[in-house]
Design a protein around this motif. Structure first.
Motif, PDB file in Angstrom:
ATOM      1  N   ASN A  48     -18.727   9.828  10.283  1.00 13.07           N
ATOM      2  CA  ASN A  48     -17.501   9.042  10.350  1.00 13.07           C
ATOM      3  C   ASN A  48     -17.682   7.714   9.635  1.00 13.07           C
ATOM      4  O   ASN A  48     -18.718   7.065   9.758  1.00 13.07           O
ATOM      5  CB  ASN A  48     -17.123   8.759  11.806  1.00 13.07           C
ATOM      6  CG  ASN A  48     -16.661  10.021  12.505  1.00 13.07           C
ATOM      7  OD1 ASN A  48     -17.366  10.563  13.333  1.00 13.07           O
ATOM      8  ND2 ASN A  48     -15.509  10.492  12.133  1.00 13.07           N
ATOM      9  N   GLY A  49     -16.686   7.339   8.876  1.00 15.12           N
ATOM     10  CA  GLY A  49     -16.735   6.062   8.176  1.00 15.12           C
ATOM     11  C   GLY A  49     -17.591   6.085   6.934  1.00 15.12           C
ATOM     12  O   GLY A  49     -17.914   5.042   6.368  1.00 15.12           O
ATOM     13  N   ALA A  50     -17.968   7.283   6.474  1.00 18.42           N
ATOM     14  CA  ALA A  50     -18.838   7.382   5.313  1.00 18.42           C
ATOM     15  C   ALA A  50     -18.091   7.069   4.025  1.00 18.42           C
ATOM     16  O   ALA A  50     -18.706   6.810   2.990  1.00 18.42           O
ATOM     17  CB  ALA A  50     -19.440   8.783   5.222  1.00 18.42           C
ATOM     18  N   GLY A  51     -16.774   7.131   4.054  1.00 16.50           N
ATOM     19  CA  GLY A  51     -15.992   6.840   2.860  1.00 16.50           C
ATOM     20  C   GLY A  51     -15.387   8.059   2.202  1.00 16.50           C
ATOM     21  O   GLY A  51     -14.928   7.993   1.069  1.00 16.50           O
ATOM     22  N   LYS A  52     -15.346   9.150   2.925  1.00 20.89           N
ATOM     23  CA  LYS A  52     -14.811  10.384   2.348  1.00 20.89           C
ATOM     24  C   LYS A  52     -13.322  10.263   2.028  1.00 20.89           C
ATOM     25  O   LYS A  52     -12.874  10.572   0.920  1.00 20.89           O
ATOM     26  CB  LYS A  52     -15.037  11.558   3.325  1.00 20.89           C
ATOM     27  CG  LYS A  52     -16.492  11.745   3.748  1.00 20.89           C
ATOM     28  CD  LYS A  52     -16.669  12.918   4.675  1.00 20.89           C
ATOM     29  CE  LYS A  52     -16.009  12.734   6.030  1.00 20.89           C
ATOM     30  NZ  LYS A  52     -16.564  11.624   6.844  1.00 20.89           N
ATOM     31  N   THR A  53     -12.577   9.791   3.048  1.00 19.23           N
ATOM     32  CA  THR A  53     -11.140   9.657   2.834  1.00 19.23           C
ATOM     33  C   THR A  53     -10.853   8.620   1.760  1.00 19.23           C
ATOM     34  O   THR A  53      -9.967   8.795   0.919  1.00 19.23           O
ATOM     35  CB  THR A  53     -10.455   9.284   4.164  1.00 19.23           C
ATOM     36  OG1 THR A  53     -10.721  10.306   5.112  1.00 19.23           O
ATOM     37  CG2 THR A  53      -8.957   9.157   3.995  1.00 19.23           C
ATOM     38  N   THR A  54     -11.614   7.554   1.775  1.00 16.16           N
ATOM     39  CA  THR A  54     -11.436   6.521   0.758  1.00 16.16           C
ATOM     40  C   THR A  54     -11.680   7.104  -0.633  1.00 16.16           C
ATOM     41  O   THR A  54     -10.951   6.812  -1.584  1.00 16.16           O
ATOM     42  CB  THR A  54     -12.418   5.355   1.022  1.00 16.16           C
ATOM     43  OG1 THR A  54     -12.257   4.933   2.365  1.00 16.16           O
ATOM     44  CG2 THR A  54     -12.150   4.205   0.083  1.00 16.16           C
ATOM     45  N   TYR A  63      -5.564   4.515  -3.898  1.00 12.02           N
ATOM     46  CA  TYR A  63      -6.341   3.300  -4.124  1.00 12.02           C
ATOM     47  C   TYR A  63      -6.702   3.236  -5.599  1.00 12.02           C
ATOM     48  O   TYR A  63      -6.940   4.263  -6.230  1.00 12.02           O
ATOM     49  CB  TYR A  63      -7.647   3.305  -3.319  1.00 12.02           C
ATOM     50  CG  TYR A  63      -7.499   3.198  -1.825  1.00 12.02           C
ATOM     51  CD1 TYR A  63      -6.333   2.680  -1.252  1.00 12.02           C
ATOM     52  CD2 TYR A  63      -8.532   3.598  -0.991  1.00 12.02           C
ATOM     53  CE1 TYR A  63      -6.208   2.583   0.123  1.00 12.02           C
ATOM     54  CE2 TYR A  63      -8.409   3.507   0.388  1.00 12.02           C
ATOM     55  CZ  TYR A  63      -7.244   3.002   0.940  1.00 12.02           C
ATOM     56  OH  TYR A  63      -7.134   2.912   2.294  1.00 12.02           O
ATOM     57  N   GLN A  94      -5.636  13.416   6.284  1.00 13.34           N
ATOM     58  CA  GLN A  94      -6.438  13.579   7.490  1.00 13.34           C
ATOM     59  C   GLN A  94      -5.566  13.451   8.739  1.00 13.34           C
ATOM     60  O   GLN A  94      -5.607  14.298   9.626  1.00 13.34           O
ATOM     61  CB  GLN A  94      -7.540  12.517   7.508  1.00 13.34           C
ATOM     62  CG  GLN A  94      -8.405  12.565   8.735  1.00 13.34           C
ATOM     63  CD  GLN A  94      -9.565  11.589   8.622  1.00 13.34           C
ATOM     64  OE1 GLN A  94      -9.745  10.939   7.600  1.00 13.34           O
ATOM     65  NE2 GLN A  94     -10.352  11.491   9.674  1.00 13.34           N
ATOM     66  N   HIS A 218     -15.676  18.161   9.078  1.00 10.18           N
ATOM     67  CA  HIS A 218     -16.805  17.862   9.960  1.00 10.18           C
ATOM     68  C   HIS A 218     -17.390  19.134  10.567  1.00 10.18           C
ATOM     69  O   HIS A 218     -18.471  19.106  11.130  1.00 10.18           O
ATOM     70  CB  HIS A 218     -16.360  16.930  11.089  1.00 10.18           C
ATOM     71  CG  HIS A 218     -16.231  15.512  10.655  1.00 10.18           C
ATOM     72  ND1 HIS A 218     -17.278  14.798  10.152  1.00 10.18           N
ATOM     73  CD2 HIS A 218     -15.163  14.684  10.637  1.00 10.18           C
ATOM     74  CE1 HIS A 218     -16.876  13.576   9.842  1.00 10.18           C
ATOM     75  NE2 HIS A 218     -15.586  13.481  10.122  1.00 10.18           N
TER      76      HIS A 218
END
Ligand SMILES: Nc1ncnc2c1ncn2[C@@H]1O[C@H](COP(=O)(O)OP(=O)(O)OP(=O)(O)O)[C@@H](O)[C@H]1O
Ligand SMILES: [Mg+2]
Lengths: 320, 597
Positions: A48-54, A63, A94, A218
């Motif tokens: 979680n928070g690894a930057g996948k969605t970003t 972006y 997501q 995941h």
């Protein structure tokens, strides 16, 4: 489309190089290179928070990446979402973002937007082409609804669909733009095991239509089953990339997920088990983690190959 | 098969159901008979309620209400030939209609007592009707509920009472032959035209208030009875027929008006409604909150006024009307694009504030272009007066014409001209809404990010909606300039006491029902008619308007006319979700037998 083969020499659909995304002091994505070839299903995993969605948002123009460039079939994409879609990249979200107060059919019709031309004048004057184009859009939309199995709910409001159907509808809506590459952000989140199975088959079917797929997930069992290649993102950086077997065996991946390195290298089976447990802890029944499989050997991913893991999994489902 | 399920509104019933039904019927009949007697002794109270055997003024409203109650009550007996009246629920409509009769009668008695100084001024007829109404209301409370109390409702007395006024949606009716359905639609529009004309023709405030009470309760009663949804089903099935019927009904309106003043109200309602529908493209479809929309009406009106050949127009030209219309529409279009291009990159609240600002800038600029503080283009606050009447194909709009035995005055002429523009705007709204462009607008309204990810160029489509809305308002403005003789900057404010202003336009859209075709038309008619008829409330108008909006948002957030989507959004019953085709077969057969009755 069925003539598409998945030999390693196929064309590159997506080529992202050196993509970096900074939010103030936080670097969410750091110099990520990723390619997706035609006929391929590529997985993107990471804690979680690894930057996948970003990273997805950078690919689709939501972006504007701080650095790096993204090209689709050889042309560099402008960072404008509608142009990216027009070029041929479609995506899902997501956190489901359907047009909640439109019907299921209308949602898919909106997805057709880039592939139809009828403008305001055509609509106001009902020019000759109008009805033809409208009928064609409807036909294609119904086809897609049949493909995902929602044809009977075409007139329902999207907001009233069950969760799993909403995720499927998002896929249909994305497919409506006739993409060459489909980006799926956690397509099975919140689904029960049966629905996950159906989604898995759906993605194979999409790939068989000649659409390359890049999928964030995941659910490790799902990913390793599905993908020809898997990349693991940790803290914005690409840690490993390789076949599911390679990634599964990589201790850095395990370390990233569990936070501490292992004493003594664990076997691939144990890794998979641990990872599956990790992935399912929050969402699905513990029973889900029980079956451990040897690393799938479907790196080449020919259609014949892909059916094999399917059947075994179905059996598992049945025996449980 | 019968609509009665045996939960009475108050635990143990005071009277049996059949007794309650008999009493209600008797009460309604009594109230009806009372209207044929004198209610007061002097003709000083407007409407002349002194004549026996000939109901007048407010008595007519009680009469109609009582007749409706009677019919609905009789339908509750299951009498063949009347059962079609209550396909939804048979009891809640009776209650509502009876309450409406009591309201109208009570209001009349109150008004007579206050205006003539005391209840001694009442004649027995009034008491007869009042007693009948009270009996009908009291007895109707003994009738069973149509809608079983569900557990989500808190069981305090008020909720229980409100629940007795609800009814489930009716089942699907048997399909009638096409011509019959079309005839029903035509009849419905005939009734609607009649009711509307009656409202416009009310000559004194008391009658109008009584009218509002009667219409509100009568309409709700018919709605609960399931008739409205049956008719809605027909109108959605035959949409072109419905549009044509509406157009014919609207066309007939000026022929019913011999009074110039009322015809002018009609013309102004039409202008207001048309602009509101234009705003609905921007707000209802594309979801852009525009608080300065009236400026576009102003641009159109000023453009038309400048080229109208008015002796006081600083631009001394006279365009033919078609050219003036194009000028007005083009000017509004340009203005819309100029304002939209920089502002539409903003989202939500920011856009609202910026459009509010631009609306005021328009007014101030027009004020300033008076030759003193700027170039003389608009005569400043003087406005452009003496706009000449139109003359199209030798038809002078300024004078009365006799057509087929009817006299059409100046306002009636303009009403008919405006009707053409309204029809155009209706067509534009419908066709654009049901197209790729319209779907893209709704998608942007729903989720702009997802819409752009679907390949929609959000900025371009928002600008398109904005420009189209502006053009439509400009079109209406070109007629408005001629109808009102004069254009002044003060006509185009954000909020004011005369309806076409931004706040009222937005209110008409929200009150009527965002995103719907008929909503803004209904909303605009109400918002224009109520202040125009209740002149004595002028001072409190904005205050009352605010209260009305708050109440509406509390009790019916989707507006008077809800589109199917909105209704689902605000009242999650889940019932409506099932498309009509999905109705279980068993239900359909039940519905058929009932409709066949
Ligand atoms: N618009 C933004 N502004 C600031 N920070 C952001 C923004 N979007 C994402 N981030 C940060 O970037 C990091 C990566 O987030 P991202 O959503 O890409 O993770 P993820 O890998 O998709 O995680 P998950 O598995 O939970 O979906 C997070 O720390 C997040 O807080
Ligand atoms: Mg994510």
């Amino acid at each position: 489309m069925t003539t598409q083969t998945t030999t390693p020499t196929t064309t590159t659909v997506l080529d992202a190089s050196g993509v970096t995304m900074r939010f103030g002091g936080l670097t969410a994505v750091r110099g990520v290179d990723l390619t997706v070839n035609s006929g391929e299903i590529v997985g993107l995993i990471g804690p979680n928070g690894a930057g996948k969605t970003t990273f997805f948002n950078c690919l689709t123009g939501l972006y504007i990446p701080t650095e790096g460039k993204v090209s689709y079939k050889g042309t560099v994409l402008p960072p404008k979402p509608h142009l990216v879609t027009k070029a041929g990249i479609a995506r899902t979200f997501q956190n489901i973002r359907l047009f909640a107060n439109m019907t299921v059919l209308e949602n898919v019709l909106v997805g057709r937007h880039t592939r139809t031309k009828e403008g305001l004048w055509s609509a106001l004057l009902r020019l000759p082409g109008f009805h033809k184009a409208e009928d064609a859009s409807r036909e294609r939309a119904m086809e897609l609804l049949e493909f995902i199995g929602l044809q009977d709910k075409a007139d329902h409001l999207a907001r009233n669909l069950p969760y799993g159907d909403q995720r499927k509808l998002e896929i249909a809506r994305a497919l409506a733009s006739d993409p060459g590459l489909l980006l799926l952000d956690e397509p099975t989140a919140g689904m029960n095991p049966q629905e996950t199975r159906v989604t898995e088959e759906l993605i194979f079917a999409i790939r068989d239509q000649g659409i390359a797929v890049l999928v964030i997930e995941h659910d490790m069992r799902f990913i390793f089953n599905l993908c020809d290649r898997v990349a693991c993102l940790v803290q914005g950086e690409k840690l490993v990339e390789g076949t599911p077997g390679e990634v599964q065996a990589d201790e850095r991946v395990v370390a990233a997920y569990l936070g501490t390195p292992f004493e003594g290298a664990p076997g691939a089976d144990e890794v998979a088990e641990v990872e599956a447990a990790e992935a399912h802890a929050g969402t699905t029944a513990p029973a889900e983690t029980a079956p451990t499989r040897t690393a799938p050997t479907k790196a080449t991913g020919t259609p014949a190959d892909t059916t094999a893991p399917d059947t075994t999994s179905t059996d598992e489902e049945g025996t449980r | 098969m019968t609509m009665t399920n045996n939960n009475t509104p108050t635990g143990t019933p005071l009277i049996t159901v059949p007794a309650a039904r008999h009493l209600t019927t008797a009460g309604a009949a009594t109230a009806l008979i009372g209207t044929f007697l004198a209610w007061t002794w002097t003709a000083e109270f407007p409407g002349d309620l002194t004549v026996t055997g000939y109901p007048g003024g407010l008595q007519v409203l009680t009469l109609v209400g009582a007749a409706l109650t009677l019919l609905l009550a009789l339908s509750g007996y299951g009498i063949k030939g009347l059962r079609w009246l209550t396909p939804g629920g048979a009891n809640s409509p009776v209650r509502l209609a009876a309450i409406g009769v009591l309201g109208t009668t009570g209001f009349t008695i109150g008004a007579i007592s206050v205006e003539l100084g005391g209840i001694v001024n009442l004649e027995p007829g009034a008491w007869v009707s009042l007693a009948g109404a009270i009996i009908a209301v009291a007895a109707s409370l003994g009738l069973p509920t149509d809608q079983p109390l569900d557990d989500t409702i808190k069981h305090n007395p008020l909720d229980r009472f409100l629940n007795t006024l609800r009814a489930p949606a009716p089942e699907r009716a048997k399909d009638l032959p096409n011509w019959a359905e079309i005839l029903i639609i035509a009849a419905a529009f005939g009734v609607a035209l009649h009711v509307f004309t009656y409202g416009i023709d009310t000559e004194y405030a008391e009658l109008f208030i009584g009218y509002i009470i009667s219409v509100a309760f009568g309409f709700t009663a018919l709605n609960r009875a399931g008739l409205i949804s049956r008719i809605t089903r027909l109108t959605t099935k035959h949409r072109n027929v419905t549009l044509a019927a509406a157009l014919v009904a609207a066309f007939c309106f000026p022929f019913t008006q011999q009074n110039e003043q009322y015809a002018l109200i009609g013309a102004n309602i039409l202008i207001f409604a048309t602009v509101a529908l234009g705003l609905n493209v921007v707000v209802g479809l594309a979801g852009l909150l525009d608080l300065g929309y009236v400026a576009f009406l102003g641009v159109g009106a000023y453009a038309a006024a400048l080229v109208s050949g008015s002796p006081l127009s600083p631009v001394g030209v006279q365009f033919p009307f078609w050219a003036a219309v194009l000028t007005g529409a083009a000017a509004s279009l340009v203005f819309g694009v100029v304002i939209g291009a920089p502002t539409l990159r903003l989202r939500g609240d920011y856009l609202a504030i910026v459009t509010l600002g631009f609306g005021e800038i328009f007014r101030l600029t027009v004020n300033a272009l008076n030759g003193v503080s700027g170039p003389d283009l608009t005569n400043g606050s003087q406005g452009i007066p003496s706009i000449p009447d139109l003359n199209l194909f030798g038809f002078d709009f300024g004078i009365s014409h006799d057509i087929a035995g009817f006299t059409l005055g100046r306002s009636a002429n303009y009403y008919l001209l405006m009707l053409v523009f309204t029809a155009v705007v209706v067509l534009v709204f419908r066709r654009s809404g049901e197209s790729r462009i319209g779907r893209a607008w709704v998608a942007i309204r729903e989720d702009e990010t997802a819409a752009t990810a679907m390949g929609i160029n959000a900025f371009r489509l928002k600008l398109l909606a904005f420009a189209l809305g502006a053009t439509l308002a400009g079109l209406a403005g070109t007629v408005q300039a001629h109808v009102s003789y004069t254009v002044t900057p003060e006509q185009y404010q954000f909020a004011g006491s005369v309806p076409p202003n931004s706040a009222f336009l937005l209110a008409a859209v929200i009150l009527g029902g965002m995103g719907t075709l008929s909503g803004p038309l209904v909303g605009a008619a109400l918002l224009y008619l109520i202040p125009a008829k209740l002149q004595f409330m002028q001072d409190y108008q904005l205050f009352l308007f605010g209260i009305a909006l708050i109440l509406l948002m509390r009790f019916r957030p989707e507006g008077l006319v809800a589109d199917r989507r909105k209704q689902l959004e605000f009242h999650e019953t889940g019932q409506l979700d099932v498309p009509a085709e999905d109705a279980p077969l068993t239900q359909t057969t039940a519905g058929t037998t009932k409709a066949g009755a």
